[in-house]
Design a protein around this motif. Sequence first.
Motif, PDB file in Angstrom:
ATOM      1  N   ASP A  51      28.363  24.782 120.772  1.00  0.00           N
ATOM      2  CA  ASP A  51      27.599  24.977 119.991  1.00  0.00           C
ATOM      3  C   ASP A  51      27.098  23.383 119.762  1.00  0.00           C
ATOM      4  O   ASP A  51      27.573  22.753 119.118  1.00  0.00           O
ATOM      5  N   LEU A  52      26.192  22.948 120.543  1.00  0.00           N
ATOM      6  CA  LEU A  52      25.598  21.725 120.473  1.00  0.00           C
ATOM      7  C   LEU A  52      25.231  21.040 118.996  1.00  0.00           C
ATOM      8  O   LEU A  52      25.600  19.919 118.752  1.00  0.00           O
ATOM      9  N   PRO A  53      24.183  22.064 118.192  1.00  0.00           N
ATOM     10  CA  PRO A  53      24.175  21.450 116.935  1.00  0.00           C
ATOM     11  C   PRO A  53      25.535  21.203 115.962  1.00  0.00           C
ATOM     12  O   PRO A  53      25.488  20.130 115.140  1.00  0.00           O
ATOM     13  N   ALA A  54      26.233  22.068 116.121  1.00  0.00           N
ATOM     14  CA  ALA A  54      27.845  21.939 115.396  1.00  0.00           C
ATOM     15  C   ALA A  54      28.341  20.667 115.765  1.00  0.00           C
ATOM     16  O   ALA A  54      28.797  19.849 114.870  1.00  0.00           O
ATOM     17  N   LEU A  55      28.336  20.406 117.085  1.00  0.00           N
ATOM     18  CA  LEU A  55      28.960  19.200 117.446  1.00  0.00           C
ATOM     19  C   LEU A  55      28.185  17.985 117.102  1.00  0.00           C
ATOM     20  O   LEU A  55      28.942  16.844 116.731  1.00  0.00           O
ATOM     21  N   ALA A  56      27.008  18.015 117.169  1.00  0.00           N
ATOM     22  CA  ALA A  56      26.300  16.631 116.594  1.00  0.00           C
ATOM     23  C   ALA A  56      26.232  16.358 115.227  1.00  0.00           C
ATOM     24  O   ALA A  56      26.441  15.605 114.910  1.00  0.00           O
ATOM     25  N   ALA A  57      26.486  17.819 114.385  1.00  0.00           N
ATOM     26  CA  ALA A  57      26.719  17.575 113.064  1.00  0.00           C
ATOM     27  C   ALA A  57      28.259  16.843 112.640  1.00  0.00           C
ATOM     28  O   ALA A  57      28.565  16.472 111.559  1.00  0.00           O
ATOM     29  N   THR A  58      29.171  16.852 113.717  1.00  0.00           N
ATOM     30  CA  THR A  58      30.457  15.998 113.392  1.00  0.00           C
ATOM     31  C   THR A  58      30.094  14.561 113.260  1.00  0.00           C
ATOM     32  O   THR A  58      31.011  13.746 112.453  1.00  0.00           O
ATOM     33  N   GLY A  59      29.217  14.031 113.665  1.00  0.00           N
ATOM     34  CA  GLY A  59      28.921  12.550 113.489  1.00  0.00           C
ATOM     35  C   GLY A  59      29.496  11.793 114.542  1.00  0.00           C
ATOM     36  O   GLY A  59      29.439  10.497 114.602  1.00  0.00           O
ATOM     37  N   ALA A  60      30.244  12.475 115.619  1.00  0.00           N
ATOM     38  CA  ALA A  60      30.770  11.706 116.804  1.00  0.00           C
ATOM     39  C   ALA A  60      29.621  11.171 117.850  1.00  0.00           C
ATOM     40  O   ALA A  60      28.651  11.535 117.640  1.00  0.00           O
ATOM     41  N   SER A  61      30.079  10.120 118.249  1.00  0.00           N
ATOM     42  CA  SER A  61      29.287   9.485 119.585  1.00  0.00           C
ATOM     43  C   SER A  61      29.749  10.062 120.587  1.00  0.00           C
ATOM     44  O   SER A  61      30.947   9.962 120.839  1.00  0.00           O
ATOM     45  N   PHE A  62      28.795  10.629 121.439  1.00  0.00           N
ATOM     46  CA  PHE A  62      29.031  11.428 122.544  1.00  0.00           C
ATOM     47  C   PHE A  62      28.756  10.534 123.764  1.00  0.00           C
ATOM     48  O   PHE A  62      27.780  10.104 124.015  1.00  0.00           O
ATOM     49  N   SER A  63      29.899  10.099 124.379  1.00  0.00           N
ATOM     50  CA  SER A  63      29.937   8.948 125.549  1.00  0.00           C
ATOM     51  C   SER A  63      28.998   9.577 126.880  1.00  0.00           C
ATOM     52  O   SER A  63      28.234   9.006 127.263  1.00  0.00           O
ATOM     53  N   SER A  64      29.581  11.020 127.188  1.00  0.00           N
ATOM     54  CA  SER A  64      28.953  11.466 128.280  1.00  0.00           C
ATOM     55  C   SER A  64      29.130  12.948 128.206  1.00  0.00           C
ATOM     56  O   SER A  64      29.864  13.505 127.529  1.00  0.00           O
ATOM     57  N   MET A  65      28.535  13.594 129.091  1.00  0.00           N
ATOM     58  CA  MET A  65      28.546  15.321 129.100  1.00  0.00           C
ATOM     59  C   MET A  65      28.018  15.663 130.834  1.00  0.00           C
ATOM     60  O   MET A  65      27.425  14.774 131.433  1.00  0.00           O
ATOM     61  N   THR A  66      28.386  16.711 131.137  1.00  0.00           N
ATOM     62  CA  THR A  66      28.186  17.421 132.258  1.00  0.00           C
ATOM     63  C   THR A  66      26.583  17.386 132.475  1.00  0.00           C
ATOM     64  O   THR A  66      25.797  17.792 131.614  1.00  0.00           O
ATOM     65  N   GLY A  67      25.995  16.768 133.417  1.00  0.00           N
ATOM     66  CA  GLY A  67      24.646  16.526 133.789  1.00  0.00           C
ATOM     67  C   GLY A  67      23.611  17.827 134.646  1.00  0.00           C
ATOM     68  O   GLY A  67      22.729  17.571 134.899  1.00  0.00           O
TER      69      GLY A  67
END
Length: 257
Positions: free
Chosen positions: A41-57
């Motif tokens: 759930d990407l919107p829920a992850l974004a709402a955490t306020g965390a900085s996401f360093s990387s993800m699978t591309g």
Amino acid sequence: MSYRLAACAEMIFVDEPMVERACRLHDLGFEVEIWDWSTKDLPALAATGASFSSMTGYLRGDLITADGSAELVATAKESLAAAEVVDAPRLNLHGTGLGPGGLPVTPGERISGGDWIRAADTLRRLGDLAVDAGRVFMLENLNLSVDHPGTPFARAEDTIELVGAVDHQGVRLNLDLYHAQIGEGNLIELVRRAMPWIGEIQVADVPGRCEPGTGEIRFEAIAAALRQMRYDGVVGLEGWASSEPESALEAFRTAFA
């Protein structure tokens, strides 16, 4: 400390939901790595306020076949759109998709000259897409003897040569020192050689793929070398906790402080 620390939410706090893992890591001062974005759930992850360093591309594809290259580029475009949601600046690639048990979907232990040419061309196309999106694709080295036998372009020696030959601002290395220790060793000199193209550095100890202090790698020496080289990117723990997650994260922080 000139660099920043991150931790892989796929391997830490594994008994908790993914959103809670991101929150926990953020609260402890770490940036967050995630893998397959299509299951989250990407919107829920974004709402955490965390900085996401990387993800699978990517979701599917490879660097060594014509059809695989086309599929890699197509799903990389989807991944760039997903990265916008959580604002992940770096997207991770491998020589091929990894299936159950970490085995390559398209094995390629013997890489031909044509494979190198196709891989370089594919990475240049991905680099153009990344620059247009304001992001970076990273090619990660793996190991062949323990975790990912048969994966094409797995050795750090190969990823450095390939990314260096492409020499595109949208393509960098995800230099994983856990994998490199198993396959190649000589880690500080490896980092020094790779430094012009490093997008991120990932770590875990050997054997076991757990936090620093559980195996044979002297991470304090690596940390000192990174400071000497004025590395200012991300160092990420992509490893399991040998006991309590908080203790593992503190051991990681201490090793690189």
